[in-house]
Design a protein around this motif. Structure first.
Motif, PDB file in Angstrom:
ATOM      1  N   LEU A   1     119.117   4.232 -53.569  1.00  0.00           N
ATOM      2  CA  LEU A   1     119.176   2.796 -53.848  1.00  0.00           C
ATOM      3  C   LEU A   1     117.841   2.111 -53.527  1.00  0.00           C
ATOM      4  CD1 LEU A   1     122.753   2.003 -52.456  1.00  0.00           C
ATOM      5  CD2 LEU A   1     122.054   2.220 -54.852  1.00  0.00           C
ATOM      6  N   ALA A   2     117.175   2.581 -52.477  1.00  0.00           N
ATOM      7  CA  ALA A   2     115.872   1.997 -52.117  1.00  0.00           C
ATOM      8  C   ALA A   2     114.834   2.283 -53.199  1.00  0.00           C
ATOM      9  CB  ALA A   2     115.407   2.550 -50.771  1.00  0.00           C
ATOM     10  N   ILE A   3     114.880   3.470 -53.798  1.00  0.00           N
ATOM     11  CA  ILE A   3     113.931   3.812 -54.863  1.00  0.00           C
ATOM     12  C   ILE A   3     114.119   2.879 -56.050  1.00  0.00           C
ATOM     13  CG2 ILE A   3     113.361   5.571 -56.581  1.00  0.00           C
ATOM     14  CD1 ILE A   3     114.064   7.655 -54.395  1.00  0.00           C
ATOM     15  N   ILE A   4     115.371   2.670 -56.461  1.00  0.00           N
ATOM     16  CA  ILE A   4     115.643   1.791 -57.602  1.00  0.00           C
ATOM     17  C   ILE A   4     115.235   0.354 -57.287  1.00  0.00           C
ATOM     18  CG2 ILE A   4     117.462   0.873 -59.096  1.00  0.00           C
ATOM     19  CD1 ILE A   4     118.984   3.501 -58.635  1.00  0.00           C
ATOM     20  N   ALA A   5     115.639  -0.128 -56.106  1.00  0.00           N
ATOM     21  CA  ALA A   5     115.317  -1.509 -55.730  1.00  0.00           C
ATOM     22  C   ALA A   5     113.820  -1.705 -55.568  1.00  0.00           C
ATOM     23  CB  ALA A   5     116.042  -1.869 -54.432  1.00  0.00           C
ATOM     24  N   ASN A   6     113.152  -0.739 -54.957  1.00  0.00           N
ATOM     25  CA  ASN A   6     111.710  -0.845 -54.745  1.00  0.00           C
ATOM     26  C   ASN A   6     110.962  -0.875 -56.075  1.00  0.00           C
ATOM     27  OD1 ASN A   6     109.265  -0.930 -53.461  1.00  0.00           O
ATOM     28  ND2 ASN A   6     109.309   1.166 -52.703  1.00  0.00           N
ATOM     29  N   SER A   7     111.386  -0.043 -57.018  1.00  0.00           N
ATOM     30  CA  SER A   7     110.725   0.008 -58.327  1.00  0.00           C
ATOM     31  C   SER A   7     110.925  -1.297 -59.089  1.00  0.00           C
ATOM     32  CB  SER A   7     111.269   1.185 -59.140  1.00  0.00           C
ATOM     33  OG  SER A   7     111.086   2.404 -58.447  1.00  0.00           O
ATOM     34  N   MET A   8     112.161  -1.800 -59.106  1.00  0.00           N
ATOM     35  CA  MET A   8     112.430  -3.049 -59.816  1.00  0.00           C
ATOM     36  C   MET A   8     111.702  -4.216 -59.159  1.00  0.00           C
ATOM     37  SD  MET A   8     114.271  -2.118 -62.339  1.00  0.00           S
ATOM     38  CE  MET A   8     114.647  -3.748 -62.944  1.00  0.00           C
ATOM     39  N   TYR A   9     111.662  -4.232 -57.835  1.00  0.00           N
ATOM     40  CA  TYR A   9     110.982  -5.305 -57.108  1.00  0.00           C
ATOM     41  C   TYR A   9     109.490  -5.316 -57.420  1.00  0.00           C
ATOM     42  CZ  TYR A   9     109.592  -8.171 -53.064  1.00  0.00           C
ATOM     43  OH  TYR A   9     109.070  -9.145 -52.248  1.00  0.00           O
ATOM     44  N   THR A  10     108.899  -4.119 -57.512  1.00  0.00           N
ATOM     45  CA  THR A  10     107.471  -4.030 -57.822  1.00  0.00           C
ATOM     46  C   THR A  10     107.181  -4.543 -59.226  1.00  0.00           C
ATOM     47  OG1 THR A  10     107.314  -2.093 -56.364  1.00  0.00           O
ATOM     48  CG2 THR A  10     105.496  -2.476 -57.884  1.00  0.00           C
ATOM     49  N   VAL A  11     108.022  -4.159 -60.187  1.00  0.00           N
ATOM     50  CA  VAL A  11     107.834  -4.620 -61.562  1.00  0.00           C
ATOM     51  C   VAL A  11     108.043  -6.128 -61.653  1.00  0.00           C
ATOM     52  CG1 VAL A  11     108.686  -4.448 -63.937  1.00  0.00           C
ATOM     53  CG2 VAL A  11     108.442  -2.390 -62.549  1.00  0.00           C
ATOM     54  N   TRP A  12     109.090  -6.626 -61.014  1.00  0.00           N
ATOM     55  CA  TRP A  12     109.370  -8.066 -61.055  1.00  0.00           C
ATOM     56  C   TRP A  12     108.277  -8.870 -60.365  1.00  0.00           C
ATOM     57  CZ3 TRP A  12     115.219  -7.409 -59.605  1.00  0.00           C
ATOM     58  CH2 TRP A  12     115.931  -7.108 -60.776  1.00  0.00           C
ATOM     59  N   GLY A  13     107.654  -8.294 -59.341  1.00  0.00           N
ATOM     60  CA  GLY A  13     106.562  -9.000 -58.675  1.00  0.00           C
ATOM     61  C   GLY A  13     105.442  -9.361 -59.636  1.00  0.00           C
ATOM     62  N   LYS A  14     105.248  -8.529 -60.652  1.00  0.00           N
ATOM     63  CA  LYS A  14     104.225  -8.795 -61.672  1.00  0.00           C
ATOM     64  C   LYS A  14     104.763  -9.703 -62.771  1.00  0.00           C
ATOM     65  CE  LYS A  14     100.439  -8.063 -64.149  1.00  0.00           C
ATOM     66  NZ  LYS A  14      99.077  -8.417 -63.720  1.00  0.00           N
ATOM     67  N   THR A  15     105.930  -9.359 -63.315  1.00  0.00           N
ATOM     68  CA  THR A  15     106.442 -10.090 -64.475  1.00  0.00           C
ATOM     69  C   THR A  15     106.818 -11.525 -64.129  1.00  0.00           C
ATOM     70  OG1 THR A  15     108.676  -9.213 -64.050  1.00  0.00           O
ATOM     71  CG2 THR A  15     107.269  -7.979 -65.563  1.00  0.00           C
ATOM     72  N   LYS A  16     107.349 -11.767 -62.930  1.00  0.00           N
ATOM     73  CA  LYS A  16     107.749 -13.130 -62.565  1.00  0.00           C
ATOM     74  C   LYS A  16     106.537 -14.041 -62.373  1.00  0.00           C
ATOM     75  CE  LYS A  16     112.097 -12.515 -62.846  1.00  0.00           C
ATOM     76  NZ  LYS A  16     112.817 -13.132 -64.002  1.00  0.00           N
ATOM     77  N   GLN A  17     105.436 -13.491 -61.885  1.00  0.00           N
ATOM     78  CA  GLN A  17     104.228 -14.308 -61.781  1.00  0.00           C
ATOM     79  C   GLN A  17     103.748 -14.743 -63.157  1.00  0.00           C
ATOM     80  OE1 GLN A  17     101.039 -13.302 -58.986  1.00  0.00           O
ATOM     81  NE2 GLN A  17     102.334 -11.709 -58.099  1.00  0.00           N
ATOM     82  N   GLN A  18     103.886 -13.851 -64.137  1.00  0.00           N
ATOM     83  CA  GLN A  18     103.462 -14.184 -65.494  1.00  0.00           C
ATOM     84  C   GLN A  18     104.450 -15.140 -66.164  1.00  0.00           C
ATOM     85  OE1 GLN A  18     103.208 -10.218 -67.134  1.00  0.00           O
ATOM     86  NE2 GLN A  18     101.034 -10.029 -66.625  1.00  0.00           N
ATOM     87  N   GLU A  19     105.744 -14.903 -65.997  1.00  0.00           N
ATOM     88  CA  GLU A  19     106.752 -15.752 -66.639  1.00  0.00           C
ATOM     89  C   GLU A  19     106.743 -17.168 -66.079  1.00  0.00           C
ATOM     90  OE1 GLU A  19     110.501 -13.866 -66.195  1.00  0.00           O
ATOM     91  OE2 GLU A  19     109.952 -12.083 -67.364  1.00  0.00           O
ATOM     92  N   LEU A  20     106.607 -17.285 -64.759  1.00  0.00           N
ATOM     93  CA  LEU A  20     106.661 -18.591 -64.105  1.00  0.00           C
ATOM     94  C   LEU A  20     105.288 -19.236 -63.953  1.00  0.00           C
ATOM     95  CD1 LEU A  20     109.205 -17.670 -61.269  1.00  0.00           C
ATOM     96  CD2 LEU A  20     109.705 -18.734 -63.467  1.00  0.00           C
TER      97      LEU A  20
END
Length: 253
Positions: free
Chosen positions: A75-94
């Motif tokens: 679960l940590a692998i999945i959450a860590n990967s999604m969190y890393t991707v969202w850290g980039k995409t959310k900065q661009q979207e917002l």
């Protein structure tokens, strides 16, 4: 993300925790490829292998596995990967700065930890804990360091990419073991030293390959669009019709 990582670290050894994080790299590549249509050339992806191999050689001798540790690590692998991707995409979207995103994210993480505390931690012992000046100083120092880690994460992933941020985490792992050799006087292990060297080599190779890929993308973006030419494949016009369209009198025989 925070809950699963802490649980993985609680149920597993530090070595297994670091080893499991190796799987975040292929997961990040998969998520970006499927959900964000981001494709990388083969010469960039191949550089990931020596880096992962080097980190595995560093921690392989200390890996321990148990059932719940495996569940939380997955679960940590999945959450860590999604969190890393969202850290980039959310900065661009917002269109947000790293500090703005951290201001919104930190209270949400704290709230989730408060709700998770009664289920996964000894909250009765926490209530009975006698606070001392040393403990308070340690807690405050931990908070400052945590802020620095989170801010540097959003800053770095915003300037680079989720994959580059994940690769930088491998460098941190190697520095931990280098520090244990130098500061903790841990016995030098040939396998660990070789693994650290291979990891450094992979990181340098990845950096060079990524720079080459970025230059190629920049050249493609700056290149002028190719001129489109149309080829007339129709049959030649009748000479009489051509003369009429030109405004001249047709020849009479």
């Amino acid at each position: 993300y925070v809950v699963f990582n802490n649980l993985s670290l609680s149920y597993n050894s530090v070595a297994f925790y670091q080893t499991s994080k190796l799987l975040c790299t292929p997961v990040i590549v998969f998520v970006e490829h499927v959900f964000h249509d981001k494709r990388r050339p083969f010469y960039v992806l191949i550089t990931i292998l020596p880096t992962m191999l080097g980190v595995y050689m560093v921690v392989r001798g200390e890996t321990q596995l148990n059932f719940w540790g495996f569940i939380w690590a997955t679960l940590a692998i999945i959450a860590n990967s999604m969190y890393t991707v969202w850290g980039k995409t959310k900065q661009q979207e917002l269109d947000a700065t790293p500090m703005q995103l951290l201001v919104y994210q930190a209270p949400l993480s704290a709230g989730m930890l408060v709700f998770a505390l009664p289920f996964f931690d000894n909250w009765r012992g926490l209530l009975q804990f006698h606070m001392t000046g040393y403990a308070l100083t340690t807690i405050l120092l931990s908070c400052v360091l945590a802020f620095g880690v989170n801010f540097s994460f959003f800053l770095f992933v915003g300037k680079t990419s989720p994959l580059s941020t994940n690769m930088l985490g491998y460098l941190k792992t190697c520095f931990v073991y280098v520090g244990s050799f130098l500061l903790m006087r841990e016995a030098v292990n040939i396998s660990k030293v070789l693994g650290i060297c291979i990891c450094f080599f992979g990181l340098v190779w990845y950096t060079k390959a990524n720079e080459m890929h970025n230059k190629e993308k920049q050249k493609q973006a700056e290149a002028p669009p190719a001129a489109t030419t149309t080829t007339d494949t129709s049959e030649p016009e009748d000479s009489l019709l051509a003369d009429v369209e030109k405004g001249s009198e047709p020849e009479r025989t």
